[in-house]
Enzyme design. Structure first.
Site, short mmCIF file in Angstrom:
data_model
loop_
_atom_site.label_atom_id
_atom_site.label_comp_id
_atom_site.label_asym_id
_atom_site.label_seq_id
_atom_site.Cartn_x
_atom_site.Cartn_y
_atom_site.Cartn_z
N HIS A 172 0.99 -1.12 0.01
CA HIS A 172 0.01 0.05 -0.05
C HIS A 172 0.74 1.41 0.13
O HIS A 172 0.75 2.28 -0.65
CB HIS A 172 -0.89 0.06 1.19
N ASP A 188 6.27 21.54 -26.33
CA ASP A 188 6.12 20.48 -26.03
C ASP A 188 7.23 20.44 -24.91
O ASP A 188 7.85 21.44 -24.56
CB ASP A 188 6.41 19.25 -26.90
N TRP A 233 6.85 0.09 4.00
CA TRP A 233 7.51 0.69 2.85
C TRP A 233 8.92 1.52 2.99
O TRP A 233 9.63 1.76 1.97
CB TRP A 233 6.34 1.93 2.23
N GLU A 266 11.74 13.33 -0.21
CA GLU A 266 10.96 12.66 -0.88
C GLU A 266 9.27 13.18 -0.44
O GLU A 266 8.37 13.38 -1.18
CB GLU A 266 10.95 11.08 -0.77
N TYR A 282 8.61 15.98 0.38
CA TYR A 282 8.59 17.11 -0.03
C TYR A 282 8.37 17.33 -1.39
O TYR A 282 7.36 18.12 -2.14
CB TYR A 282 9.62 18.35 0.38
N SER A 328 -2.07 27.36 -5.44
CA SER A 328 -1.74 28.75 -5.38
C SER A 328 -2.26 29.14 -6.83
O SER A 328 -2.37 30.16 -7.03
CB SER A 328 -0.13 28.91 -5.45
N HIS A 364 15.04 13.24 12.07
CA HIS A 364 13.85 13.32 13.01
C HIS A 364 12.83 12.27 12.71
O HIS A 364 12.04 11.88 13.45
CB HIS A 364 13.10 14.65 12.91
N HIS A 365 13.21 11.26 11.74
CA HIS A 365 12.54 10.07 11.51
C HIS A 365 12.87 9.09 12.51
O HIS A 365 12.51 8.02 12.38
CB HIS A 365 12.37 9.74 10.09
N THR A 387 6.67 27.14 5.73
CA THR A 387 5.06 26.79 5.60
C THR A 387 4.29 27.71 6.14
O THR A 387 3.28 27.67 5.37
CB THR A 387 5.28 25.27 6.11
N LYS A 398 3.45 30.16 3.68
CA LYS A 398 2.60 29.85 2.64
C LYS A 398 1.01 29.72 2.92
O LYS A 398 0.00 30.33 2.21
CB LYS A 398 2.83 28.31 1.99
N ARG A 418 1.81 1.11 15.00
CA ARG A 418 1.33 0.92 13.60
C ARG A 418 1.92 -0.27 13.15
O ARG A 418 2.55 -1.00 13.86
CB ARG A 418 1.99 1.96 12.79
#
Lengths: 532, 185
Positions: free
Chosen positions: A78, A107, A143, A257, A259, A270, A304-305, A330, A333, A452
């Site tokens: 998944h 093109d 994953w 990845e 981001y 936007s 941080h992961h 962020t 934005k 999880r």
């Protein structure tokens, strides 16, 4: 306008070929964009079915439907399919369709390579999906495929997984090179970088991220391959390697990845919010700089992961503060989007509904990310459903809502027909309710300590899991409505005007609807400088 | 048309391909860089390879005691019995210490093992100097064979005052297959 383009079209005379070979051999950016989008939708449904297997099993505590081994394969596949098969190709498809039309190019710069980069994908994913039928089953290590779980303890099909990742990587790298070369070299004369629509800007930056990190992913799976088959010990402690090294290299890829999967979404939103707020985008320049800052920061926060691997305290502090810093661009934005809507004459057509939902729900996902960045708290949250809720909030009502917003927004330009607004709104509300019912309760069970990636859970988590599963089925099946709406729109419907949306800005709205097979064979005259 | 200048496009493409290749190499370069980083900072509890005592020796700090604890673990399905001779020792920083670890192979075939050390707290790892350690080499034991494996170490007198106890743990890995395939090649 449309007559002029028709004539122009006849001069060129080669429209699309007939039959299947049109799609196999095409080098036309619009055809390839369409292929990418359909492929991504097929993968979205495939990965979605796997999610529903997971949620069906978790509907009640205990083991009902699948064995734990298969459950692990489902969570792994998944994730891989949604990340590499659904979200990334959808953005590449949008880039193919829109970037040349937005910058006034005929093109993509490298059309033949464009064809290759798409046609690699069906092979990559056939290979990945075929592992489900192999002895030992499909990859079952999540994953993130942490070694040595994915090397010493992996099913034999891991080798096919590695080659599939290689192919996906090659495809993304070729696609990104194409985007960068197109944007840097094929802009209409007079269009400066700071005149480009934000979707083009965000894709330019995303493409650079892809070019920088996909080779690192290729490197890390190559190391796995060598550990498994050639007796090296990159990640095997017994041979002098280090399993923690795997996590560092993986997340050096993995954080940029995430981001890669959200920056193009920022560009889409936007574009949509100013149209339906009938105001110019607030703070264009700051949007560009914020995107670039986020991209830069994404390279220096990866650990941080992995706060719980046992890092020196200085490392934990550094990665904590650097991560929190990302909230600043962020925040800029989100502020700009809110300021664009402020006192605008807003209407809520389907693309706008998805875009506004994006801003709100993505912000919720961002805030739970900030909570996770706090080291001492992270030790409690790590690998719980709180993390699952966090990244699904940024990916589903984040990336995927933006893709749907984009589909509704540009579908009239692509097909020449308006989609059914009532059905579109129905799809939105079903998705909106479904997503929140699915993922909001996961915050609660995560904080309460549910880990999880398990097929079973303790009884105190039962109620919220049941709610979550109900939401998942609502969300999942409402995507069939989306499929129906898109097909209906392709088949016919109210004719769209060239401009489609009142006051929409950008070169793509100056050409006919549906967009002719060849556009901007001669570069367009840019409207006055105020465009950006 | 100026905007489709092929040369400019080719140059941009080649530059980007260069970046791709560079980043692929960088991915592999992270491996030695990570080792160096860990050795310099002692992150991950990694200890350095064999320590050579300086010519003029090390001053013994006779004012303080440091407790050194020994832990042994077997990785995954490693069947050996593996334990330290003593569970802990009180030592003077700067002094040479010696102890042994016991290992025996109960399996019905000859096996090769590798012990991997780790020191906690991590920031103390760089103060653990091993002049001789069984972890510097592989251990081969035939069926039923047993061995006492030596460890000689010095705790650096510069060990921060805050560290009063230091844990040296060894995990024993079965690398029989790894060495067999290396021998076959």
């Amino acid at each position: 306008m449309s007559a002029v383009i028709e004539n122009h079209h006849d001069d060129h005379h080669h429209g699309p070929d007939k039959g299947l070979m049109r799609w196999v051999l095409t080098t036309n950016h619009k055809d390839i964009g369409t292929l990418y989008l359909w492929f991504s939708f097929a993968m979205f449904l495939t990965g979605g079915c796997m999610a529903l297997v997971i949620r069906a099993e978790l509907f009640q505590p205990g083991l009902q439907l699948v064995v734990p081994e298969f459950f692990n394969q489902m969570t792994t596949m998944h994730g891989l399919i949604m990340v590499f098969g659904a979200v990334m190709p959808a953005f590449v498809g949008l880039a193919n369709w829109l970037v040349p039309m937005m910058i006034g190019a005929p093109d993509m710069a490298l059309p033949r390579m464009n064809n290759y980069s798409f046609w690699i994908l069906p092979f990559a994913f056939s290979m990945l999906l075929s592992t489900l039928f192999m002895e030992g089953g499909a990859p079952n290590f999540g994953w993130t495929f942490y070694a040595p779980l994915s090397t010493e303890y992996a099913p034999p099909s891991v080798t096919f997984f590695i080659f599939a990742v290689h192919l996906m990587g090659i495809s993304s790298i070729m696609g990104s090179i194409n985007v960068v070369v197109t944007i840097l070299n094929l802009r209409a004369p007079g269009m400066r970088l700071m005149d480009m629509p934000l979707f083009v800007w965000t894709w330019l930056i995303t493409a650079y991220l892809l070019i920088a990190v996909m080779p690192v992913l290729a490197g890390v799976v190559t190391m796995m391959l060598m550990d498994i088959h050639f007796g090296t010990a990159f990640f095997s402690a017994g041979g002098g390697g280090d399993p923690v090294l795997f996590q560092h290299v993986f997340w050096f890829f993995g954080h940029p990845e995430v981001y890669i999967m959200i920056l193009p979404a920022f560009g889409i939103v936007s574009a949509i919010i100013p149209t339906f707020a009938r105001k110019k985008l607030f703070g264009y320049d700051s949007m560009v700089y914020a995107t670039a800052s986020i991209a830069f920061l994404s390279f220096i926060v990866w650990a941080h992961h992995m706060f719980t691997v046992g890092m020196p305290i200085a490392g934990e502090l550094y990665f904590m503060y650097a991560t929190m810093l990302i909230a600043v661009p962020t925040g800029v934005k989100v502020f700009n989007w809110a300021a664009t809507m402020w006192q605008g004459s807003m209407t809520f057509e389907t693309p706008m509904l998805f875009a506004v939902a994006f801003v709100i729900l993505f912000t919720i996902g961002g805030l739970s990310g900030l909570m996770l960045s706090i080291v001492p708290a992270d030790f409690q949250y790590h690998d719980t459903y709180f993390v699952v809720a966090h990244f699904h909030y940024v990916l589903v009502p984040g990336s995927i809502f933006s893709i749907m917003a984009a589909a509704y927004y540009w579908l009239p330009k692509w097909t020449g027909n308006m989609y059914d607004e009532t059905l579109g709104k129905t799809h939105f509300w079903l998705s909106f309710v479904g997503v929140n019912v699915t993922f909001f309760p996961q915050h609660f069970i995560g904080l309460a300590g549910m880990p999880r990636r398990y097929p079973d859970y303790a009884l105190q988590f039962a109620d919220w899991n049941m709610v979550s599963s109900v939401g998942a089925f609502i969300f999942g099946f409402s995507q069939l409505l989306f499929l129906f709406i898109v097909i209906k729109c392709i088949m016919g419907g109210k004719k769209a005007t060239d401009e489609v949306w009142d006051g929409a800005e950008g070169l793509e709205w100056t050409i006919a609807s549906p967009a002719p097979y060849h556009t901007f064979s001669t570069p367009p005259e840019l409207p006055e400088r105020s465009m950006a | 048309m100026a905007q489709t200048d092929q040369n400019v496009q080719t140059r941009t493409t080649l530059k980007l391909v260069g970046v791709v290749l560079g980043m692929f190499v960088f991915g592999f370069a992270l491996v030695p860089l990570y080792d160096i980083y860990c050795q310099v900072t002692g992150a991950n509890g990694k200890t350095a390879s064999a320590y050579v005592v300086p010519e003029d020796g090390i001053a013994v700090d006779s004012d303080r005691w440091v407790t050194v604890q020994f832990l042994t673990n077997n990785n995954a399905s490693m069947p050996w019995s593996f334990r330290p001779e003593v569970r802990s020792m009180k030592v003077r920083p700067g002094e040479m210490n010696q102890t042994t670890f016991y290992a025996s192979n109960p399996a019905g075939y000859t096996m090769t093992a590798q012990a991997i050390p780790s020191v906690a707290p991590f920031h103390a790892a760089e103060y653990m100097h091993k002049t001789e350690c069984f972890c510097f080499e592989q251990q081969v034991l035939a069926t039923g064979e047993a061995i006492d494996m030596p460890l000689r170490f010095i705790i650096d007198p510069y060990l921060p005052e805050s560290v009063q106890t230091l844990t040296l743990s060894y995990t024993l890995f079965d690398i029989t297959d790894m060495t067999a395939s290396a021998a076959a090649e």
